[in-house]
Design an enzyme around this catalytic site. Sequence first.
Site, PDB file in Angstrom:
ATOM      1  CG  HIS A  74       2.460  -5.959  -0.775  1.00 21.23           C
ATOM      2  ND1 HIS A  74       1.934  -6.898   0.100  1.00 21.23           N
ATOM      3  CD2 HIS A  74       3.311  -5.202  -0.029  1.00 21.23           C
ATOM      4  CE1 HIS A  74       2.457  -6.705   1.302  1.00 21.23           C
ATOM      5  NE2 HIS A  74       3.288  -5.683   1.253  1.00 21.23           N
ATOM      6  CB  CYS A  94       3.956   0.225   1.201  1.00 16.80           C
ATOM      7  SG  CYS A  94       5.507   0.234   0.270  1.00 16.80           S
ATOM      8  CG  ASP A 152       7.461   0.671  -2.602  1.00 19.15           C
ATOM      9  OD1 ASP A 152       8.156   0.650  -1.561  1.00 19.15           O
ATOM     10  OD2 ASP A 152       7.122  -0.376  -3.207  1.00 19.15           O
ATOM     11  NE  ARG A 192      -0.249  -4.609   5.113  1.00 19.25           N
ATOM     12  CZ  ARG A 192       0.868  -5.253   4.793  1.00 19.25           C
ATOM     13  NH1 ARG A 192       1.969  -4.574   4.553  1.00 19.25           N
ATOM     14  NH2 ARG A 192       0.885  -6.570   4.682  1.00 19.25           N
ATOM     15  CD  GLN A 206       1.290  -1.587   2.087  1.00 20.80           C
ATOM     16  OE1 GLN A 206       2.007  -2.275   2.782  1.00 20.80           O
ATOM     17  NE2 GLN A 206       0.759  -0.451   2.542  1.00 20.80           N
ATOM     18  NE  ARG A 208       6.570  -9.993   2.477  1.00 17.89           N
ATOM     19  CZ  ARG A 208       6.723  -8.754   2.948  1.00 17.89           C
ATOM     20  NH1 ARG A 208       7.896  -8.346   3.386  1.00 17.89           N
ATOM     21  NH2 ARG A 208       5.708  -7.917   2.991  1.00 17.89           N
TER      22      ARG A 208
HETATM   23  N1   CP Z   1       4.761  -2.747   3.810  1.00 20.54           N
HETATM   24  C1   CP Z   1       5.266  -3.972   4.077  1.00 20.54           C
HETATM   25  O1   CP Z   1       4.866  -4.978   3.482  1.00 20.54           O
HETATM   26  O2   CP Z   1       6.241  -3.990   5.025  1.00 20.54           O
HETATM   27  P1   CP Z   1       7.122  -5.259   5.439  1.00 20.54           P
HETATM   28  O3   CP Z   1       7.983  -5.610   4.255  1.00 20.54           O
HETATM   29  O4   CP Z   1       7.913  -4.813   6.636  1.00 20.54           O
HETATM   30  O5   CP Z   1       6.192  -6.387   5.758  1.00 20.54           O
HETATM   31  N1  NVA Z   2       8.263  -2.812  -3.334  1.00 21.26           N
HETATM   32  C1  NVA Z   2       8.784  -3.163  -2.037  1.00 21.26           C
HETATM   33  C2  NVA Z   2       7.671  -3.265  -1.054  1.00 21.26           C
HETATM   34  C3  NVA Z   2       8.084  -3.625   0.351  1.00 21.26           C
HETATM   35  C4  NVA Z   2       6.914  -3.737   1.282  1.00 21.26           C
HETATM   36  C5  NVA Z   2       9.542  -4.474  -2.134  1.00 21.26           C
HETATM   37  O1  NVA Z   2       9.057  -5.395  -2.801  1.00 21.26           O
HETATM   38  O2  NVA Z   2      10.627  -4.568  -1.565  1.00 21.26           O
END
Ligand code: CP
Ligand code: NVA
Length: 288
Positions: free
Chosen positions: A122, A245, A206, A273, A125, A95
């Site tokens: 993502h 998400c 989101d 997930r 997701q 990430r």
């Molecule tokens: N939806 C998601 O990716 O959640 P986290 O940021 O908690 O991993």
């Molecule tokens: N769009 C959000 C998604 C988190 C899972 C972010 O990048 O913070």
Amino acid sequence: MTDLLSIADLQEGAVAEILALSERTDLGRPLEGKGVALVFQKPSARTRNSTEMAVVQLGGHPVYIQKEEVGIDTRESAEDVARTLACYHAIICARVMDHRHLVRMAGAVEVPVANLLSDRDHPFQALADLLTVKQLLGRLEGARIAWIGDADNNVARSLAQACVAVGAELTLASPDGYRLSDPPYGVRQVADPAEAVEGAEFVYTDVWVSMGQDEEAEARRQAFAAYQVNEALMARAGNAWFLHCLPARRGEEVTHAVMESPRSAVWRQAENRMHTARGALAWLAGVR
Ligand code: CP
Ligand code: NVA
């Protein structure tokens, strides 16, 4: 070796293959005796836990690595981090703040590299989102999904690419300046949330301020003020399921009532997930 940096990079049919693996309970232990690196430059509840458990379920050993421990492009280059991790791990997952780091890591190693969220995409997701739609609707082809809010973010981009891959119909509603900048062919973009949810079977939103966008927070909250998913908007959609998400900011992009309504599928999404991470990792390990 195939990587999973972006849904758009996958060959035709790959999304359906991963979803089929995600629904199977007989995958065995294809990662027996193997390591999977999980590098996180940003916080995570769902992604870290679902991916870590998916590795365990496939017989492998996950190693959670915080950003300071490897220091991508600070302690050593992205390429050297990847080459080091590839000495020990069958798959590298990360990430990252900057998607280009993932591209450079993938270019430096033979083992598969998977994106656990970047500023652009993502994909894990989106796989869970599609599995959720499939479970609730019984099909993906022609599923009608409305996205409300920030249409140029990582979750929206991967969802758009995934919808196109399986023949689902996606309409994105966002204010000027926040439209998806690279929409795949077939995705509709509108300004009016009410227009987007007309006839929708799923309404998805989101956060308005993604991780790393704190400096823009005030401007974003103003821009998205008319894009809250509340009971009035859900009523316009009829009997649609609500998707998010997570994490959610109740009172901003979604109300508490919508999150807690009987048509909220957000916890099913969160559980999925893990199932789709298992399917994706098995697929990256060569299971078909
Ligand atoms: N939806 C998601 O990716 O959640 P986290 O940021 O908690 O991993
Ligand atoms: N769009 C959000 C998604 C988190 C899972 C972010 O990048 O913070």
